[in-house]
Enzyme design. Structure first.
Site, PDB file in Angstrom:
ATOM      1  N   GLY A  34    -118.498 -13.166  40.855  1.00 31.21           N
ATOM      2  CA  GLY A  34    -119.381 -13.680  41.897  1.00 31.21           C
ATOM      3  C   GLY A  34    -120.622 -14.372  41.365  1.00 31.21           C
ATOM      4  N   GLU A  35    -120.902 -14.213  40.080  1.00 38.35           N
ATOM      5  CA  GLU A  35    -122.108 -14.846  39.535  1.00 38.35           C
ATOM      6  C   GLU A  35    -121.940 -16.356  39.482  1.00 38.35           C
ATOM      7  OE1 GLU A  35    -123.105 -13.042  35.795  1.00 38.35           O
ATOM      8  OE2 GLU A  35    -123.877 -11.234  36.770  1.00 38.35           O
ATOM      9  N   HIS A 125    -143.805 -25.443  56.086  1.00 36.41           N
ATOM     10  CA  HIS A 125    -144.328 -24.969  57.372  1.00 36.41           C
ATOM     11  C   HIS A 125    -145.857 -24.863  57.323  1.00 36.41           C
ATOM     12  CE1 HIS A 125    -144.321 -23.147  61.238  1.00 36.41           C
ATOM     13  NE2 HIS A 125    -144.855 -22.032  60.786  1.00 36.41           N
ATOM     14  N   ASP A 163    -145.509 -26.364  69.595  1.00 32.19           N
ATOM     15  CA  ASP A 163    -146.703 -25.518  69.480  1.00 32.19           C
ATOM     16  C   ASP A 163    -147.813 -26.337  68.831  1.00 32.19           C
ATOM     17  OD1 ASP A 163    -146.206 -25.508  66.712  1.00 32.19           O
ATOM     18  OD2 ASP A 163    -145.017 -23.676  66.858  1.00 32.19           O
ATOM     19  N   LYS A 187    -146.532 -21.866  72.608  1.00 31.90           N
ATOM     20  CA  LYS A 187    -145.297 -21.114  72.336  1.00 31.90           C
ATOM     21  C   LYS A 187    -145.606 -19.654  72.033  1.00 31.90           C
ATOM     22  CE  LYS A 187    -142.626 -21.298  68.313  1.00 31.90           C
ATOM     23  NZ  LYS A 187    -141.784 -22.032  67.367  1.00 31.90           N
TER      24      LYS A 187
HETATM   25  C1  R5P Z   1    -142.308 -22.235  63.802  1.00 33.76           C
HETATM   26  O1  R5P Z   1    -143.478 -22.234  64.157  1.00 33.76           O
HETATM   27  C2  R5P Z   1    -141.610 -23.502  63.406  1.00 33.76           C
HETATM   28  O2  R5P Z   1    -142.466 -24.599  63.464  1.00 33.76           O
HETATM   29  C3  R5P Z   1    -140.390 -23.775  64.257  1.00 33.76           C
HETATM   30  O3  R5P Z   1    -140.791 -24.027  65.590  1.00 33.76           O
HETATM   31  C4  R5P Z   1    -139.446 -22.633  64.266  1.00 33.76           C
HETATM   32  O4  R5P Z   1    -139.274 -22.117  62.969  1.00 33.76           O
HETATM   33  C5  R5P Z   1    -138.107 -23.055  64.817  1.00 33.76           C
HETATM   34  O5  R5P Z   1    -137.244 -21.952  64.813  1.00 33.76           O
HETATM   35  P1  R5P Z   1    -136.086 -21.810  65.897  1.00 33.76           P
HETATM   36  O6  R5P Z   1    -135.300 -23.078  65.861  1.00 33.76           O
HETATM   37  O7  R5P Z   1    -135.295 -20.626  65.411  1.00 33.76           O
HETATM   38  O8  R5P Z   1    -136.723 -21.554  67.208  1.00 33.76           O
END
Ligand code: R5P
Length: 285
Positions: A34-35, A125, A163, A187
């Site tokens: 598996g490695e 992010h 958001d 959100k």
């Molecule tokens: C979170 O704040 C990110 O910007 C995305 O809105 C989020 O990760 C999206 O995840 P999902 O598609 O699972 O709702």
């Protein structure tokens, strides 16, 4: 010389074309136990001064493969190693959210740091994750590319983010498109797959709406947003993101919610309409 992780082969090839640099021959294999074994025989053969490893860490295997490729190119005598993480996995786990939890983004950044002289990553992010790397790490903004696949004839377009955190992406996409209003929803996330979206004040009736986010993972956020917009009589609904992770039934969920099209970039290779971030990355290399 460009070296591709197995999950980023199309982007690595596009980047090689963009930079007019050779694309190294690579091998991905798995031993009976598996490695994994990811190797770059093309680098050993060509003996370049610089290796640019392009590898989205979309899975634990992809993480391990990246560490192996970094080691392989050093072993081959490369002087400068640049690591391009088109999508940085674990990037959203950027804090210890509960006592005893790890800061996973920091843990993976530390491991990746040991094998590279420089890091580029696309729209993490939170840009602050770049500070978890030891060498210089740069967050490249590819949000402008998100306007490229949109139809030219959007009616009184509204660019919305699900958001407040993603409003800059929506603004960048709107600016690149050239016209349109921007706003964001509020959100509340109840669980990994349950989110609640409160409508923005913009009147969307009869207008085309583009919902812009950094990532679509399970599609819960986007499908909630699209549901709210449909209730408010928006016309065509497009969803676009930098990282189309599209886990589980995300595509079905969004299609059932009534989206006209799902767009993303090639930081994650999935079967949706994509636009390449190669030209944006090339500008940093
Ligand atoms: C979170 O704040 C990110 O910007 C995305 O809105 C989020 O990760 C999206 O995840 P999902 O598609 O699972 O709702």
């Amino acid at each position: 010389m460009i070296v591709s992780g197995s999950a980023s082969q199309a982007l690595a090839a596009a980047l090689a074309r963009e930079l007019e640099e050779p694309l190294a021959a690579v091998e991905y294999d798995r031993f009976p136990d598996g490695e994994l074994l990811a190797a770059a025989p093309g680098v050993a053969e060509a003996d370049p001064d610089r290796a640019v490893i392009v590898a989205s860490t979309v899975s634990s295997d992809a993480h391990l493969e990246l560490l192996q490729l970094q080691d392989a190119v050093r072993e081959a005598g490369v002087e400068e190693v640049v690591t391009v993480l088109p999508y940085m996995g674990y990037g959203r786990q950027d804090a210890a959210f509960e006592p005893g939890h790890p800061v996973s983004a920091r843990a993976v950044a530390r491991a990746i740091s040991t094998g590279t002289d420089r890091v580029l990553t696309v729209n993490p992010h939170e840009t602050a994750v770049c500070e978890f790397f030891e060498p210089t790490a740069t967050a490249v903004d590819a949000a402008g590319r998100l306007a490229d696949p949109l139809p030219d004839d959007l009616t009184e377009p509204v660019f919305l983010s699900p958001d407040a955190g993603a409003i800059e992406l929506a603004e960048t996409a709107r600016n690149a498109y050239g016209t349109g209003e921007t706003d964001y929803f509020e959100k509340t996330r109840h669980s990994g797959t349950e989110v609640e979206i409160s409508p923005s004040d913009v009147d969307v009736a009869g207008r085309d709406v583009v919902v812009v986010d950094d990532i679509i993972a399970t599609g819960s956020t986007m499908s909630e947003a699209v549901g709210v917009l449909s209730e408010r009589d928006a016309d065509r609904l497009f969803v676009t993101c930098v990282h189309p992770l599209l886990a589980r039934d995300a595509v079905t969920k969004l299609s059932r919610a009534g989206v006209e099209a799902i767009y993303g970039t090639d930081t994650i290779e999935r079967g949706v309409d994509t636009v390449s971030v190669a030209p944006t990355l090339a500008g940093h290399l």
